[in-house]
Design an enzyme around this catalytic site. Sequence first.
Site, PDB file in Angstrom:
ATOM      1  N   SER A   9       0.843  -1.198   0.000  1.00  0.00           N
ATOM      2  CA  SER A   9       0.000   0.000   0.000  1.00  0.00           C
ATOM      3  C   SER A   9       0.873   1.240   0.000  1.00  0.00           C
ATOM      4  CB  SER A   9      -0.900   0.007   1.240  1.00  0.00           C
ATOM      5  OG  SER A   9      -1.476   1.293   1.372  1.00  0.00           O
ATOM      6  N   HIS A  32      -1.317  -1.425  -4.173  1.00  0.00           N
ATOM      7  CA  HIS A  32      -2.555  -1.015  -3.504  1.00  0.00           C
ATOM      8  C   HIS A  32      -2.555   0.504  -3.342  1.00  0.00           C
ATOM      9  CE1 HIS A  32      -6.075  -1.779  -0.958  1.00  0.00           C
ATOM     10  NE2 HIS A  32      -5.604  -0.860  -0.132  1.00  0.00           N
ATOM     11  N   ASP A  34      -4.630   3.676  -1.930  1.00  0.00           N
ATOM     12  CA  ASP A  34      -5.678   4.082  -0.992  1.00  0.00           C
ATOM     13  C   ASP A  34      -6.155   5.497  -1.266  1.00  0.00           C
ATOM     14  OD1 ASP A  34      -5.994   1.857   0.846  1.00  0.00           O
ATOM     15  OD2 ASP A  34      -3.938   2.258   1.465  1.00  0.00           O
ATOM     16  N   MET A  36      -8.688   8.429  -0.230  1.00  0.00           N
ATOM     17  CA  MET A  36      -9.514   8.863   0.911  1.00  0.00           C
ATOM     18  C   MET A  36     -10.022  10.269   0.664  1.00  0.00           C
ATOM     19  SD  MET A  36      -7.024   7.690   3.974  1.00  0.00           S
ATOM     20  CE  MET A  36      -6.329   6.045   4.039  1.00  0.00           C
ATOM     21  N   HIS A  65      -8.314   1.252  -3.957  1.00  0.00           N
ATOM     22  CA  HIS A  65      -9.228   1.107  -2.820  1.00  0.00           C
ATOM     23  C   HIS A  65      -9.876   2.458  -2.545  1.00  0.00           C
ATOM     24  CE1 HIS A  65      -9.518   0.171   1.808  1.00  0.00           C
ATOM     25  NE2 HIS A  65     -10.708   0.275   1.245  1.00  0.00           N
ATOM     26  N   MET A  67     -11.928   4.728  -0.558  1.00  0.00           N
ATOM     27  CA  MET A  67     -12.575   5.013   0.733  1.00  0.00           C
ATOM     28  C   MET A  67     -13.257   6.366   0.581  1.00  0.00           C
ATOM     29  SD  MET A  67      -9.568   3.580   3.195  1.00  0.00           S
ATOM     30  CE  MET A  67      -8.369   3.634   1.878  1.00  0.00           C
ATOM     31  N   MET A 136     -11.555  -5.258   5.690  1.00  0.00           N
ATOM     32  CA  MET A 136     -10.731  -4.310   6.437  1.00  0.00           C
ATOM     33  C   MET A 136     -10.437  -4.910   7.804  1.00  0.00           C
ATOM     34  SD  MET A 136     -10.162  -1.791   4.442  1.00  0.00           S
ATOM     35  CE  MET A 136      -9.230  -0.859   5.668  1.00  0.00           C
ATOM     36  N   ASP A 174      -6.830  -6.066   4.588  1.00  0.00           N
ATOM     37  CA  ASP A 174      -6.191  -4.752   4.546  1.00  0.00           C
ATOM     38  C   ASP A 174      -6.072  -4.185   5.950  1.00  0.00           C
ATOM     39  OD1 ASP A 174      -5.193  -2.318   3.802  1.00  0.00           O
ATOM     40  OD2 ASP A 174      -6.961  -1.676   2.668  1.00  0.00           O
TER      41      ASP A 174
END
Length: 219
Positions: A9, A32, A34, A36, A65, A67, A136, A174
């Site tokens: 990540s 990965h 992330d 956000m 991913h 979020m 998660m 994760d």
Amino acid sequence: MNDIGIAPSILAADFGYLMRDIKAVENADYLHIDVMDGHYVNNISFGIPVIQSIRKYTDMEFFTHLMITDPERYVKAFADAGSDNITFHVECSSDPDALINEIWSLGKSAGIAVHPDTPIEKVFPYIGKVDIILVMTVYPGFGGQGYLDVSDDRLRQLRKAIDDRQADTVIAVDGGVAEDNIRHIYECGARLFVAGSSVFHAEDPAEAVEELKRCAALS
Ligand code: DX5
Ligand code: ZN
């Protein structure tokens, strides 16, 4: 998929040297990413332009991913930016089936993520419909947290549900994955392991990826 996969990540990378850090983990199976938005989680990371930029310099598979709230509004942009897999949160979509179809129609692999406080049964309807279910194992929003032990039972229940349906959906985990717990998490049913701190905070990230693979499969 019987094999195991490691997905470093980049949240734990040094953004000042982002491509250097990505190049260091090209021996991994996925990257990965992330995303956000400061709404679904209490943190803001980075978004579409960063993915577009790094896409130019690596052939790694991008496991994005999201979020974010309203993932429907942004999946096309994340697909166009170069994501290979797009994973959204079951808690954030009013119509996950439609969103999965849209991701497929964009030619991408689809994943659905589930928050630690959401009953695991909530993702059972998507077994066989998505490529990846991302469990998660920390509260989404920040790297460097410890693996939540309640995850063990959730993973076992999901493993059983997938096996009962003879589906090939991959269970990804994760959060808090490290050399000393990855084998245990594998035994609970996970096959794809997102790892931030344990890879990028290691002295040799490429070697950390190899060590995680060895520890998971004891090969
Ligand atoms: C948390 C992120 C994770 C995070 C994992 O919201 O989704 O991908 O980067 O970091 P570690 O491996 O440090 O727990
Ligand atoms: Zn993540």
